[in-house]
Design a protein around this motif. Structure first.
Motif, short mmCIF file in Angstrom:
data_model
loop_
_atom_site.label_atom_id
_atom_site.label_comp_id
_atom_site.label_asym_id
_atom_site.label_seq_id
_atom_site.Cartn_x
_atom_site.Cartn_y
_atom_site.Cartn_z
N VAL A 265 13.33 -6.69 -41.75
CA VAL A 265 13.60 -5.69 -40.72
C VAL A 265 12.74 -6.05 -39.52
N VAL A 266 13.39 -6.18 -38.35
CA VAL A 266 12.69 -6.56 -37.11
C VAL A 266 13.07 -5.61 -35.98
N ASP A 267 12.34 -5.72 -34.88
CA ASP A 267 12.64 -4.92 -33.69
C ASP A 267 13.91 -5.47 -33.05
N GLY A 268 14.87 -4.62 -32.81
CA GLY A 268 16.16 -5.03 -32.28
C GLY A 268 16.15 -5.50 -30.84
N LYS A 269 15.07 -5.23 -30.09
CA LYS A 269 15.00 -5.64 -28.69
C LYS A 269 15.03 -7.16 -28.54
N ASP A 270 14.46 -7.87 -29.51
CA ASP A 270 14.35 -9.33 -29.41
C ASP A 270 15.47 -10.05 -30.15
N THR A 271 16.56 -9.37 -30.41
CA THR A 271 17.69 -9.97 -31.12
C THR A 271 18.91 -10.02 -30.21
N ASP A 272 19.99 -10.59 -30.72
CA ASP A 272 21.21 -10.62 -29.91
C ASP A 272 21.86 -9.24 -29.80
N LEU A 273 21.40 -8.25 -30.59
CA LEU A 273 21.91 -6.88 -30.45
C LEU A 273 21.28 -6.16 -29.26
N ARG A 274 20.05 -6.52 -28.93
CA ARG A 274 19.32 -5.93 -27.79
C ARG A 274 19.31 -4.40 -27.84
N VAL A 275 18.91 -3.84 -28.98
CA VAL A 275 18.81 -2.40 -29.13
C VAL A 275 17.36 -2.03 -29.41
N LYS B 83 15.86 -0.33 -31.58
CA LYS B 83 15.89 0.24 -32.93
C LYS B 83 15.56 -0.88 -33.91
N PRO B 84 15.16 -0.52 -35.13
CA PRO B 84 14.98 -1.57 -36.13
C PRO B 84 16.34 -2.12 -36.57
N VAL B 85 16.36 -3.42 -36.85
CA VAL B 85 17.59 -4.08 -37.31
C VAL B 85 17.27 -4.96 -38.51
N TYR B 86 18.27 -5.15 -39.36
CA TYR B 86 18.13 -6.10 -40.46
C TYR B 86 18.30 -7.50 -39.89
N ALA B 87 17.43 -8.41 -40.29
CA ALA B 87 17.57 -9.83 -39.96
C ALA B 87 17.98 -10.52 -41.26
N ILE B 88 19.22 -10.95 -41.32
CA ILE B 88 19.78 -11.56 -42.52
C ILE B 88 19.83 -13.06 -42.29
N HIS B 89 18.95 -13.79 -42.96
CA HIS B 89 18.81 -15.23 -42.78
C HIS B 89 19.84 -15.96 -43.63
N LEU B 90 20.54 -16.89 -42.98
CA LEU B 90 21.65 -17.60 -43.62
C LEU B 90 21.36 -19.08 -43.79
N ALA B 91 21.90 -19.67 -44.84
CA ALA B 91 21.79 -21.11 -45.08
C ALA B 91 23.07 -21.58 -45.76
N ASN B 92 23.28 -22.88 -45.74
CA ASN B 92 24.45 -23.48 -46.40
C ASN B 92 25.77 -22.85 -45.96
N VAL B 93 25.90 -22.70 -44.66
CA VAL B 93 27.13 -22.12 -44.09
C VAL B 93 28.24 -23.17 -44.21
N ARG B 94 29.38 -22.72 -44.73
CA ARG B 94 30.52 -23.63 -44.90
C ARG B 94 31.83 -22.86 -44.79
#
Length: 104
Positions: free
Chosen positions: A78-88, A90-101
């Motif tokens: 959970v991170v601060d939403g201001k520094d994300t691409d959502l720019r809100v 509010k707190p946001v979930y940061a879901i880290h992805l790997a092995n995208v196919r």
């Protein structure tokens, strides 16, 4: 399985590897979905050992079309939403992805 409908811009950035974290606002809807899917309550999302051993998968879908990719979830925080691409602010979930196919 968690399914994330994405706008074309974010779908293409994840596909190219430019974006490796998907953000969703912390709301009851996502609290419940993540808890049911992982079985891990929110305070323990940072326990990366859980994700190394289980490697839960998700589907990244281009809007509500049939075009989709799969990815492993390596960590949820959970991170601060201001520094994300959502720019809100509010707190946001940061879901880290790997092995995208591409989905088969």
């Amino acid at each position: 399985m968690l399914i994330f409908p994405l706008k074309k811009e974010w779908y293409e950035k994840i596909r190219s590897g430019e974006k490796t974290v998907e953000y969703r606002e912390v709301k009851p809807y996502w609290n419940n979905r993540i808890l049911v899917y992982t079985g891990v309550p929110m305070p323990f999302f940072r326990n990366i050992e859980f994700f190394r051993s289980r490697r839960p998968r998700c589907i990244l879908r281009l809007g509500y079309t049939k075009r989709q990719m799969t990815a492993d979830i390596t960590k949820i925080g959970v991170v601060d939403g201001k520094d994300t691409d959502l720019r809100v602010d509010k707190p946001v979930y940061a879901i880290h992805l790997a092995n995208v196919r591409d989905a088969e």
